[in-house]
Design a protein around this motif. Structure first.
Motif, PDB file in Angstrom:
ATOM      1  N   GLY A   1      -7.534   1.091  -4.069  1.00 48.40           N
ATOM      2  CA  GLY A   1      -6.324   1.041  -3.263  1.00 48.40           C
ATOM      3  C   GLY A   1      -6.218   2.148  -2.251  1.00 48.40           C
ATOM      4  O   GLY A   1      -7.215   2.595  -1.687  1.00 48.40           O
ATOM      5  N   SER A   2      -4.994   2.610  -2.053  1.00 50.44           N
ATOM      6  CA  SER A   2      -4.727   3.586  -1.021  1.00 50.44           C
ATOM      7  C   SER A   2      -5.594   4.830  -1.209  1.00 50.44           C
ATOM      8  O   SER A   2      -5.655   5.388  -2.292  1.00 50.44           O
ATOM      9  CB  SER A   2      -3.250   3.969  -1.064  1.00 50.44           C
TER      10      SER A   2
ATOM     11  N   ALA B   1       0.819  -1.211   0.000  1.00 53.28           N
ATOM     12  CA  ALA B   1       0.000   0.000   0.000  1.00 53.28           C
ATOM     13  C   ALA B   1       0.851   1.259   0.000  1.00 53.28           C
ATOM     14  O   ALA B   1       0.516   2.256  -0.632  1.00 53.28           O
ATOM     15  CB  ALA B   1      -0.936  -0.008   1.204  1.00 53.28           C
ATOM     16  N   LEU B   2       1.962   1.208   0.703  1.00 54.43           N
ATOM     17  CA  LEU B   2       2.821   2.393   0.750  1.00 54.43           C
ATOM     18  C   LEU B   2       3.468   2.669  -0.605  1.00 54.43           C
ATOM     19  O   LEU B   2       3.678   3.822  -0.966  1.00 54.43           O
ATOM     20  CB  LEU B   2       3.918   2.209   1.793  1.00 54.43           C
ATOM     21  N   CYS B   3       3.790   1.613  -1.339  1.00 53.59           N
ATOM     22  CA  CYS B   3       4.338   1.803  -2.684  1.00 53.59           C
ATOM     23  C   CYS B   3       3.343   2.601  -3.510  1.00 53.59           C
ATOM     24  O   CYS B   3       3.703   3.497  -4.262  1.00 53.59           O
ATOM     25  CB  CYS B   3       4.595   0.463  -3.363  1.00 53.59           C
ATOM     26  N   GLU B   4       2.087   2.235  -3.346  1.00 53.53           N
ATOM     27  CA  GLU B   4       1.039   2.932  -4.079  1.00 53.53           C
ATOM     28  C   GLU B   4       0.933   4.373  -3.608  1.00 53.53           C
ATOM     29  O   GLU B   4       0.778   5.296  -4.403  1.00 53.53           O
ATOM     30  CB  GLU B   4      -0.282   2.208  -3.848  1.00 53.53           C
TER      31      GLU B   4
ATOM     32  N   CYS C   1       3.813   6.479  -5.114  1.00 51.77           N
ATOM     33  CA  CYS C   1       4.052   6.376  -6.555  1.00 51.77           C
ATOM     34  C   CYS C   1       3.765   7.684  -7.285  1.00 51.77           C
ATOM     35  O   CYS C   1       2.640   8.168  -7.279  1.00 51.77           O
ATOM     36  CB  CYS C   1       3.191   5.279  -7.163  1.00 51.77           C
ATOM     37  N   PRO C   2       4.779   8.310  -7.905  1.00 45.96           N
ATOM     38  CA  PRO C   2       4.507   9.550  -8.635  1.00 45.96           C
ATOM     39  C   PRO C   2       3.720   9.313  -9.919  1.00 45.96           C
ATOM     40  O   PRO C   2       3.118  10.234 -10.455  1.00 45.96           O
ATOM     41  CB  PRO C   2       5.903  10.100  -8.953  1.00 45.96           C
ATOM     42  N   SER C   3       3.723   8.075 -10.414  1.00 46.78           N
ATOM     43  CA  SER C   3       2.955   7.776 -11.618  1.00 46.78           C
ATOM     44  C   SER C   3       1.514   7.413 -11.301  1.00 46.78           C
ATOM     45  O   SER C   3       0.732   7.128 -12.204  1.00 46.78           O
ATOM     46  CB  SER C   3       3.612   6.621 -12.391  1.00 46.78           C
ATOM     47  N   LYS C   4       1.162   7.397 -10.014  1.00 46.46           N
ATOM     48  CA  LYS C   4      -0.219   7.164  -9.575  1.00 46.46           C
ATOM     49  C   LYS C   4      -0.761   5.823 -10.071  1.00 46.46           C
ATOM     50  O   LYS C   4      -1.881   5.733 -10.569  1.00 46.46           O
ATOM     51  CB  LYS C   4      -1.144   8.299 -10.050  1.00 46.46           C
TER      52      LYS C   4
END
Lengths: 454, 387
Positions: free
Chosen positions: B44-45, A426-429, A432-435
């Motif tokens: 998601g988030s 979830a944190l990767c998401e 993420c600058p590419s959303k």
């Protein structure tokens, strides 16, 4: 502890609205929902019909695939409605609670005298079996397969997560009972991971393999802990269970009752007087209107934490496994030249392209009223090292995501699909600058695996 | 929010079914340029970091600004020196602007034109990547490059190095370098030699005047050669400051280091690639020095030509570089090493940075593949030991 595992990668998202550690309200349940959609890949079989009277612990649903897995009612009352969606898919069973709660008596039992089969039978019959989450895939554990080990995380690091020490104060005895019981289900022991910085009231549990972790979120995620204790390989099956569910299992054996009521953190920037309430899973958001007022249409109701929880809507209810309701502002407004401003004081970024990381030295305690705006448009993968910085697992997140998108089973296996659930990435998401919707991509990968490997 | 109101008013015209619906991507590009869109998270988030690709790209552009500004001045300065003009600072800047603004107009009009058209055809949002490509490209060409050549090279690079692969994020090679390589191999006379690095020299050679009317004269015995071709002509200090002939933005080490500092400070470019590339260049430069291939000490390899510009701004392009952390070390090192190898042992090419980066772009996926295989093997071994 000497063998503390310190995870250097991770990020604590400074979200405002932490719950004050007092129980402000004991929620008297109104209409409670039991939702099969709380569980991955569950095909439910309905065991009640509208108008039926149920007690606390009466079976309401069963798993069609293995029908001894039961889902029982958290309240006593009358089944008022069976909600179905498209193609008659079962969405929820609504139960109107009685004023006085009556319990099914499962009988007080001494776990020392029970064998594995008896423990299993008791958990299946009472409806507590679905508390076991199997890895890989995050589905309800299969009672026919003994796990290599059972893992429990005794602390939470997700944004505004309910504090385990507070939420389960006084439950040490029940949890001890539960540990004794579930230890019979596996050869590999019950592994409990503690926060290395806190002296836990549960540190004295007997019959556990204790581990100690320190670090930022997601250090408290059980998936991350397993990866750092002993990675899951192809063919391995392990189970995970939460501390609050252990408390419920303990209560089952100690009191003979199915009691899943828990302290639930009502938190988030939109929560009025964020605090804890005592409630059962399935309680409706309508029952806690005093915590968000009349602005329901501007609020996102999240069962779970703000990174990996579910958007349940104003009509929704607390999920079976959760003990947190996060109330966020819907960020459906425009921000002029937002990306071009040198500073954005009301937004938070872990990226060094904004300078919050320096503000962090000046005001380390600053919290932000973050909203649900996407803050940009979706793009292809461009920046390569952002995920690794927030993922303390030895897997390759970008390659895993690409394998999931391609539906390539060999590659998914190689890059670690057995070890992850959506919440771990979830944190990767978030960063993420590419959303890119990483969690949805991982979910797709897991679904593919379930379908292909069955 | 008056502007917002206007945008909201004209927005329906550009949406599907609107009169100008076919310009949807274009409208969207300008709208999102002015306003962070009101989209909320769906899956998601629920929360997202406020960084986006626009932010990353604009930092990259800002990092290039020192080299850009210095390039403008240096273009005028070199011209002034070559033709013995004794210009003032403002005259130099004016000449530089006259030379360099057209380069930018060409790269941005051609490149963005193609980007917008492709986005329109695909129904995508316009990607920001070209802002950086278009900003870099004029900085790595000789100032006298004919504009029509630059236009063709830009079009070639954007279409064949980027769009055919699916746009920014999908490309294998750095588009700006592909454009330069296209020029280099298609029009070698305009891309190498001693005549091309100073504005006006070419014209002087052909027509006898550097200017349309007034026309100065090249001072006797003047050589427009860059340090790569004529290292004795310049001191290390000059190379460091950058008041020497060369491609527009590559000459000043100071300006490039300013940009590098911003990139490292913001974490936009990988310090691992920069550092290992410099290490690779120094090592081979040192070997070449003690082996007798060159009389120049190793550090000259860093401050001459396009080495540093390439290491800082081009090798670090996250899309075309290696993506694993160990891979970045290997990739960067080989970029630096190969660039200097080409310089020292290939008499055909004075400069090796462009080819080194393009070659390593090609091999970056293989490096990543090997790194991942090794990591997985080590992991499996460790697991089996524990089990």
């Amino acid at each position: 502890m000497s063998n503390n595992i310190n995870l250097r990668k991770g990020l604590n998202v400074p979200l405002a609205g932490a719950a004050v550690q007092t129980v402000k309200k004991v929620l008297k349940p109104g209409v409670v929902a039991i939702r099969p959609t709380d569980f991955r890949n569950l095909t439910p079989k309905l065991l009640v019909k509208e108008g039926d009277k149920v007690l606390v612990g009466s079976p309401v649903l069963a798993d069609k695939m293995s029908q001894n897995i039961l889902f029982t009612s958290p309240v006593s009352g009358v089944v008022t409605e069976v909600v179905r969606g498209e193609k008659r898919k079962l969405l929820a069973v609504l139960i109107k609670a009685d004023d006085v709660q009556e319990y099914v008596d499962f009988g007080v039992r001494n776990v020392d005298e029970l064998d594995a089969e008896a423990v299993k039978a008791a958990l299946l019959e009472s409806g507590l079996w679905p508390a076991f989450v199997q890895r890989p895939y995050g589905v309800i554990a299969n009672p026919e397969v003994a796990p290599k080990a059972i893992y429990v995380s005794a602390f939470a690091t997700a944004p505004l997560a309910a504090d385990v020490e507070f939420a389960l104060k006084g439950e040490a005895e029940n949890i001890q009972t539960a540990v004794k019981a579930i230890a019979k289900l596996t050869e590999g022991g019950v592994h409990v991971s503690f926060n290395g910085k806190v002296k836990s009231q549960f540190a004295g549990l007997e019959g556990i393999v204790a581990h100690s972790f320190t670090g930022k979120h997601p250090a408290g995620n059980v998936g991350v802990q397993i990866n750092n204790i002993k990675p899951i390989n192809k063919g391995d099956v392990v189970w995970t269970i939460s501390m609050q569910m252990l408390a419920a299992i303990g209560k089952l054996f100690n009191t003979g009752r199915y009691d899943v009521s828990r302290k639930v953190a009502i938190c988030g920037p939109m929560a009025i007087n964020p605090c804890y309430i005592q409630a059962v899973p399935g309680f409706s958001m309508k029952d806690i209107q005093e915590f968000y007022g009349n602005a329901a249409e501007e609020i996102r109701f999240v069962s779970g934490d703000a990174l990996s929880g579910a958007n349940i809507g104003a009509e929704g209810s607390l999920r079976f496994q959760d003990n947190q309701i996060t109330l966020l502002q819907e960020g459906n407004d425009y921000e002029a030249f937002g990306w071009a401003k040198p500073f954005r004081f009301n937004q938070f970024s872990s990226s060094h392209t904004y300078f919050h990381w320096m503000l962090g030295w000046l005001t380390p305690e600053k919290k932000y009223d973050l909203d649900t705006n996407l803050h940009g448009g979706e793009r292809a993968f461009v920046v390569s090292d952002v995920y690794g910085k927030v993922l303390p697992m030895s897997i390759f997140p970008i390659y895993l995501a690409k394998a999931c998108l391609a539906g390539d089973i060999d590659k998914m296996e190689k890059f670690g699909i057995y070890e992850v659930l959506e919440e771990d990435l979830a944190l990767c998401e978030y960063v993420c600058p590419s959303k890119i919707d990483i969690q949805a991509i991982i979910a797709k990968g897991i679904d593919t695996m379930i379908k292909e490997m069955a | 929010m008056n502007v917002r109101n206007i945008v909201d008013k004209i927005k329906p015209t550009f949406e599907k079914g609107g009169k100008l619906g076919f310009l949807h991507s274009t409208f969207d590009a300008f709208e999102t340029f002015m306003f962070v869109p009101n989209t909320v998270t769906k899956k998601g988030s629920h929360l997202r970091d406020c960084v986006d690709i626009k932010r990353v790209m604009i930092i990259m552009v800002i990092a290039l600004v020192p080299a850009f500004l210095f390039g403008i001045w240096n273009t005028g300065y070199q011209h002034s020196v070559a033709f013995n003009m004794n210009w003032t600072f403002l005259q130099m800047v004016w000449y530089g602007l006259l030379k360099i603004v057209p380069l930018y107009l060409v790269t941005y009009i051609v490149g963005l034109g193609i980007e917008f058209t492709v986005a329109q055809i695909r129904g995508h949002e316009v990607n920001e990547g070209y802002l950086v490509t278009g900003f870099i490209l004029p900085l790595i060409v000789p100032v006298d490059v004919p504009l029509w050549m630059l236009a063709i090279a830009t079009a070639f690079a954007v279409i064949f190095a980027k769009e055919v692969f699916g746009g920014t994020g999908m490309n294998i090679w750095n588009p700006a370098l592909i454009a330069r390589a296209f020029l280099f191999f298609s029009y070698p006379s305009k891309m190498s030699g001693d005549q091309i690095w100073i504005g006006g020299l070419n014209r002087y050679a052909e027509q006898g005047t550097a200017w349309a009317t007034t026309g100065g004269h090249v001072i006797d015995g003047f050589s427009g050669a860059t340090p790569l071709a004529n290292p004795e002509g310049y001191s290390a200090l000059q190379m460091f400051l950058g008041n020497i002939p060369g491609a527009v933005g590559e000459t000043s080490v100071i300006a490039i280091l300013l940009g590098a500092a911003l990139l490292l400070f913001t974490g936009v470019a990988s310090w691992k690639i920069m550092l290992s590339s410099v290490a690779g260049g120094l090592l081979i430069g040192w070997l070449g020095h003690i082996g007798g291939a060159t009389e120049l000490p190793a550090y000259y390899q860093l401050i001459m030509g396009g080495f540093l510009f390439g290491s800082v701004f081009m090798a670090t392009d996250p899309v075309t570089a290696a993506q694993t952390e160990v891979g970045k070390w290997i990739y960067g090192f080989l970029v630096g090493a190969l660039a200097v190898i080409v310089r020292l042992w290939n008499p055909g090419y004075a400069e090796g940075m462009m080819l080194a980066i393009l070659l390593m772009n090609t091999f970056a996926p293989i490096i990543d593949h090997c790194v991942i295989e090794c990591t997985l093997k080590a992991k499996a071994r460790k697991y089996n030991k524990v089990a």
